[in-house]
Design a protein around this motif. Structure first.
Motif, PDB file in Angstrom:
ATOM      1  N   GLY A 257       0.857  -1.183   0.000  1.00 56.83           N
ATOM      2  CA  GLY A 257       0.000   0.000   0.000  1.00 56.83           C
ATOM      3  C   GLY A 257       0.886   1.223   0.000  1.00 56.83           C
ATOM      4  N   PHE A 258       0.302   2.389   0.280  1.00 52.61           N
ATOM      5  CA  PHE A 258       1.086   3.613   0.170  1.00 52.61           C
ATOM      6  C   PHE A 258       1.477   4.209   1.517  1.00 52.61           C
ATOM      7  CE2 PHE A 258      -0.973   3.071  -3.920  1.00 52.61           C
ATOM      8  CZ  PHE A 258       0.147   3.089  -4.733  1.00 52.61           C
ATOM      9  N   ASP A 259       1.345   3.411   2.576  1.00 47.02           N
ATOM     10  CA  ASP A 259       1.906   3.851   3.850  1.00 47.02           C
ATOM     11  C   ASP A 259       3.411   3.637   3.821  1.00 47.02           C
ATOM     12  OD1 ASP A 259      -0.463   4.647   4.839  1.00 47.02           O
ATOM     13  OD2 ASP A 259      -0.934   2.737   5.816  1.00 47.02           O
ATOM     14  N   ASP A 261       6.734   1.999   4.049  1.00 48.42           N
ATOM     15  CA  ASP A 261       7.293   0.648   4.077  1.00 48.42           C
ATOM     16  C   ASP A 261       8.712   0.688   4.623  1.00 48.42           C
ATOM     17  OD1 ASP A 261       5.572  -1.501   3.027  1.00 48.42           O
ATOM     18  OD2 ASP A 261       5.476  -0.273   1.218  1.00 48.42           O
TER      19      ASP A 261
ATOM     20  N   MET B 128      -1.894  -3.602  -5.558  1.00 49.55           N
ATOM     21  CA  MET B 128      -0.488  -3.307  -5.841  1.00 49.55           C
ATOM     22  C   MET B 128       0.034  -4.339  -6.836  1.00 49.55           C
ATOM     23  SD  MET B 128       1.763  -1.044  -5.015  1.00 49.55           S
ATOM     24  CE  MET B 128       1.111  -0.316  -3.502  1.00 49.55           C
ATOM     25  N   LYS B 289       6.189   2.284  -6.558  1.00 51.84           N
ATOM     26  CA  LYS B 289       6.187   1.258  -5.504  1.00 51.84           C
ATOM     27  C   LYS B 289       6.741  -0.068  -6.038  1.00 51.84           C
ATOM     28  CE  LYS B 289       4.909   2.130  -1.278  1.00 51.84           C
ATOM     29  NZ  LYS B 289       5.847   1.835  -0.171  1.00 51.84           N
TER      30      LYS B 289
END
Lengths: 383, 383
Positions: A257-259, A261, B128, B289
């Motif tokens: 996700g886009f939190d 990492d 993702m 990502k």
């Protein structure tokens, strides 16, 4: 603040203020109707006023180079590692002065100050200030303090540019120039990074064309992004590798996700958001422009040695191996130009993995070079 | 578009579409309820289907690797310099396939596509996707095209990562792997740049948590900043110096304001604003990502050679001297790991001042290396 102030700290320091009511003519052609400098001093000025050293700060720095303002302070001044009784910059020998430059936001006159004509903060109506203007105000401060000649002027990064400008504009007013992790001008890449930072700030809807003070807001997102970009350029790739590597925060699996990492993401977000609390976005704009504009050789067809012709001071130039913002190559340009005009120059290239930030750190070889040099300065003026 | 299509161009190309209706299981644990790939082909597939080469595109690339879509096109495909009849990647010999990867925004399924469950664009509900997922979809495309084995899989930058993944996941399905300007994983600094780009997009008030499609807007400021940052990392310091130096726009004097002073500022602002017209911000988030996550060695305690054990393909690895995004050192890590597991590997480090962007450019030594290698491939398969 540690439980007790260490013996090698200058201890509690009280910032002082000097007001200069006259018009200040600026390089941009405009003038400032008087200005104020906030500054600190460390050590004692000797009887013949010969032991004074001026310190010049960098982009996000200020006048608070060492010691503590209050016992509760979480951190000391930015050069605490190098400045204090018995340290490389020894307050038992020298009298150090450090002033916040105009255009900044730490107490000296800047875009957040009140424009006497309107009664409101200047914002982007504040005139553009340059490295040359800063040096001029620092010369005013020297007059105010009755210091005819500095034993040395010392600065890192943007501070080093001020040192160079000092030695060109007031050659007889400094005996030594110590230029650390600096460059004779920015490269296109340096300017490009500054421009992205400015665009981040200026395109933030909370920027309000620099009048955010009146809207009870500030361009937090933009300033935070600018600081994040800055931090990438202050650290070397190696420093980032050894500090964060590809470690995930808390050793957790990928979030997909886009939190956050990776640790490095967490670090940058923190650096960005904490900077917003302590720095004014307009000041960031003005100071990055001063960086972009600095280019003393430009008036001499790009010939730095010619620009350096007036220089009388002896030079110490220091660079750091992993600094990619202002690489050792850029310092060698300074050294080469000084050689060319037959000036007294020492050069040290320090091995370090800390990137541009090295100039703030107690790297033993760096500390030793600075200590040895200043010891010689002390001997020469009979301290 | 030139007045007439050059003889060494593939000419007019029509993108094709392949729909894969089954559930696609993804590395993140979620699945995609069917997906579409848009792709292009150049050259002719031979009778025994042995001359097919897969091209893998990079972050902002797409399936349009060469030729023109319409006579009015301002620019040809992104690898036009290298791909065409008689060129290094010769369409008279090989049949090239290039597909837009999922998560992107050029026609293949991505966050701007409609989520069949809601009837609205996916936005950040899109699962993702990773380099491994992309390779899986490309293997589906190979099946769809009835290509059992690629003569080669070729890619630059993020495309090179897909090539590596291909050779690990489907060892028997490619004879050669050409990895250009890539790295076996991102460094902390690479991740840091990606994170700042994502933060620029996600903190833009027009981002609306990825649902900007419904608000009839997009995070223009954020995406533009991301692209500006990207461009700094694509060009070398030297490339920027020779391209822009410290030239002011139109040779004008300093503005002493916050408009464009330097050419490089003008260039970056243009690159930023034009990118917004042709790229989807959510795709930028997903693709960066995927870059961050790529690290085939991580499942083997960081031992890349172990990760490479399944590889059967012969490798050509190419790096560029001035590439600081994925430096030659990173390519040498790939080469070293292949040596360690005793694989067939050729390595060329090309002198270039163009930085990471070199992989898109017709640098003679680069073109020659690629041409020679593919000539050998053609001979080996009897073309």
């Amino acid at each position: 603040m540690p439980a007790q102030i260490p013996a090698d700290s200058v201890g509690l320091v009280i910032p002082q203020t000097a007001a200069f009511p006259g018009d200040l003519q600026l390089e941009c052609g405009r003038s400032l109707p008087g200005y104020t400098l906030v500054y600190e001093t460390y050590g004692v000025l000797n009887k013949d006023r010969s032991n004074a050293i001026l310190l010049c700060h960098a982009l996000s720095g200020d006048h608070h180079a060492a010691g503590y303002h209050q016992l509760e302070d979480r951190k000391p001044g930015w050069w605490e590692h190098l400045l204090g009784p018995g340290k490389a910059m020894d307050t038992k020998q020298f009298f150090f002065v450090c002033a916040n430059f105009i255009g900044s936001c730490k107490g000296s006159t800047g875009p957040a100050s009140i424009n006497p004509e309107t009664g409101s903060p200047w914002g982007l109506d504040f005139p553009m200030v340059t490295v040359r203007d800063w040096v001029k105000t620092q010369a005013d401060l020297a007059d105010y303090l009755d210091i005819a000649q500095w034993a040395a002027v010392i600065g890192g990064s943007l501070g080093g540019m001020q040192v160079m400008q000092w030695s060109m504009d007031y050659p007889e007013r400094l005996r030594n120039a110590v230029v650390i992790a600096a460059a004779p001008k920015l490269t296109a890449q340096n300017i490009a990074f500054n421009e992205v930072c400015r665009q981040a700030i200026m395109t933030d809807p909370d920027f309000h064309n620099g009048r955010y003070y009146a809207h009870d807001t500030k361009p937090r997102r933009g300033l935070s992004l600018a600081r994040m970009i800055g931090h990438i350029t202050y650290l070397s790739d190696d420093a980032m590798r050894s500090k964060f590597g590809r470690e995930t925060r808390g050793g957790k699996a990928f979030s997909f996700g886009f939190d956050v990492d990776f640790e490095v993401e967490s670090y940058l977000r923190y650096q960005g958001s904490s900077f917003v609390e302590r720095f004014d976005a307009n000041s960031y704009l003005y100071i990055t422009k001063a960086l972009d504009y600095f280019d003393p050789a430009s008036a001499y067809g790009g010939n730095l040695a010619e620009a350096f012709t007036p220089i009388q001071a002896a030079y110490l130039v220091i660079s750091f191996s992993s600094d990619w913002r202002f690489s050792p190559e850029r310092s060698r340009e300074i050294v080469q130009a000084l050689y060319t005009c037959n000036r007294d120059v020492s050069y040290a290239e320090i091995e370090s993995t800390h990137g541009h930030d090295s100039f703030l750190m107690p790297i033993p070889q760096y500390v030793a070079v600075l200590r040895t040099y200043l010891q010689r300065v002390a001997e020469e003026i009979g301290l």
